[in-house]
Write an enzyme that holds these catalytic residues in place. Structure first.
Site, PDB file in Angstrom:
ATOM      1  N   ASP A 117       0.822  -1.209   0.000  1.00 42.34           N
ATOM      2  CA  ASP A 117       0.000   0.000   0.000  1.00 42.34           C
ATOM      3  C   ASP A 117       0.857   1.261   0.000  1.00 42.34           C
ATOM      4  OD1 ASP A 117      -2.046   1.814   0.223  1.00 42.34           O
ATOM      5  OD2 ASP A 117      -2.616   1.274   2.264  1.00 42.34           O
ATOM      6  N   ASP A 329      -0.982   6.098  -7.136  1.00 38.18           N
ATOM      7  CA  ASP A 329      -1.289   5.075  -6.154  1.00 38.18           C
ATOM      8  C   ASP A 329      -1.231   3.687  -6.780  1.00 38.18           C
ATOM      9  OD1 ASP A 329      -2.206   3.997  -3.657  1.00 38.18           O
ATOM     10  OD2 ASP A 329      -4.198   3.817  -4.535  1.00 38.18           O
TER      11      ASP A 329
END
Length: 448
Positions: A117, A329
């Site tokens: 992440d 991301d």
């Protein structure tokens, strides 16, 4: 030469060989100067993932990842707002990433499987005694069984440097952490130090990092149902894996395999010297400092479709800021753009692509065309970041949602714009936290 001399010589040689083998198979993170690479496991597409369901079609798997994009997008908006408040327990919307990392924690090492992440910093895993835990397939880590586990005093800089920490009420005054999510899920536990072990795909080495700071979660209510143990944070904050590993030196890079690639090779995540993105065709853009420091903000100036240059900003959209207007991301599948820019992109594509428009059979994407062909005739698409022009290919811009449909892999959003992972596949994407740059280089990420 006597038998005794021969015996001593052979034993000495054997010892040297054993030591050499040990040094080849294991290396301390502080002494591995060349960097290393680990495999990334896609939670939907990889048979190695506990989430993998062989009964699902590739199109159903894609629909699952797309649906999670919108949940994850809300997470970025919520955390950005909460970071401006003084509450040490920020409310954010929980959203799972799309790639997993295998690692071990403790001595002896206990295997764990964390979600990769770039939108969070802390590496945390479930721990015993488990007051409240979700189901995981791997053994839950027991701190008391690890000879290298160390608690952190709450007045220690390792504790006070993190926003999500606070002091225990007991006499020991240990450092605790808590993250409470807006959907009702949470993770709570103590911040601690222990030995982190990563299985590198670089010449079979095992990378060991002693005194690694991580979250030991004793009370965890998360929507993880496939066996994940927690999260591996690679954001821009001080607790990030990229900042803690000495040999990473604040550098990491990944190469994501396209979902349409059938060669069964894993995506890769590299650190340190192996994370350098160099050579012909490399372009770099600066990171923009914003709050929270976890997220990687870039400045997108616009997109060219064919011969039409489309600006990012829009007078009708006050949120379209000139600096740091998009987050890159790894865990968001789609690219999410302001309504104005998205609409202009759709108009430009419609004027160039001469295929029949249809509705998405999966019901999640908007601009779709009827096509059975692997390759469609589409205009050149170039993303313009500050100082970097990135040429996208069909696998980035369109995804196949059925045997007869291809759809634009972007959607409009009111909140933060996000540069999703489909627009990053088959690129070596490098993050240098010291130079504060993100670099792109076209690559065949599915090649062995």
């Amino acid at each position: 030469m006597s038998f005794k001399s021969i015996f001593i010589t052979n034993v000495a040689s054997l010892i040297i060989i054993i030591i050499s083998l040990i040094s080849i198979s294991k290396c301390d993170a502080s002494s591995s100067k060349s960097g290393f690479t680990v495999d990334l496991i896609h939670r939907e597409y990889s048979p190695q993932s506990p989430s993998y369901d062989p009964s699902l079609s590739p199109y159903q798997r894609l629909a699952n990842t797309v649906e999670r994009s919108f949940d994850r997008a809300r997470r970025f908006d919520a955390k950005r707002i909460e970071s401006k408040q003084t509450d040490p327990r920020p409310e954010i919307v929980n959203a799972r990433g799309e790639y997993l990392i295998q690692y071990s924690i403790g001595t002896p090492p206990v295997s764990s499987l964390g979600i990769f992440d770039t939108g969070s910093d802390l590496l945390w895993t479930q721990c015993k005694p488990c007051l409240k835990c979700f189901t995981q397939k791997l053994p839950i880590f027991t701190p008391n069984a690890s000879s290298t586990y160390r608690r952190i005093p709450c007045n220690n800089p390792k504790c006070t440097s993190l926003k999500e920490t606070f002091c225990s009420k007991s006499g020991k005054k240990n450092c605790l952490y808590a993250e409470n999510y807006a959907d009702g899920s949470s993770t709570n536990g103590e911040l601690a130090l222990d030995t982190l072990t990563l299985a590198s795909s670089t010449k079979g080495k095992t990378v060991i990092s002693p005194n690694f700071k991580f979250g030991c979660g004793f009370s965890n209510s998360m929507p993880f149902t496939a066996g994940e143990s927690g999260i591996v944070g690679l954001g821009g904050g001080p607790a990030s894996l990229a900042r803690q590993l000495p040999n990473a030196r604040g550098r990491f890079a990944y190469c994501l395999v396209s979902v349409s690639d059938n060669r069964s090779n894993s995506s890769k995540l590299s650190f340190g010297a192996r994370a350098r993105v160099s050579g012909r065709g490399v372009v770099s853009t600066p990171m923009v400092r914003k709050d929270p420091e976890t997220f990687y903000y870039l400045t997108m100036e616009g997109i060219t479709i064919g011969n039409q240059r489309l600006r990012f900003d829009d007078d009708k959209n006050p949120r379209a800021r000139p600096e740091g207007n998009i987050i890159i991301d790894s865990g968001t599948t789609l690219t999410l753009l302001p309504f104005g820019l998205y609409d202009r992109i759709v108009t430009a594509l419609k004027s160039s692509i001469k295929l029949k428009e249809i509705k998405d059979p999966q019901g999640v994407l908007e601009l779709c065309y009827y096509s059975k062909d692997d390759v469609i005739k589409m205009p050149r698409v170039t993303v313009h970041f500050r100082g970097a022009n990135v040429d996208l290919k069909q696998d980035n811009v369109f995804v196949r949602t059925s045997e007869t449909s291809v759809c634009l892999s972007a959607r409009p959003v009111d909140g933060e714009a996000i540069y999703g992972n489909l627009w990053q596949v088959n690129f070596l994407v490098g993050y240098d936290l010291s130079k504060r740059t993100v670099s792109f280089k076209a690559a065949d990420c599915g090649r062995p």
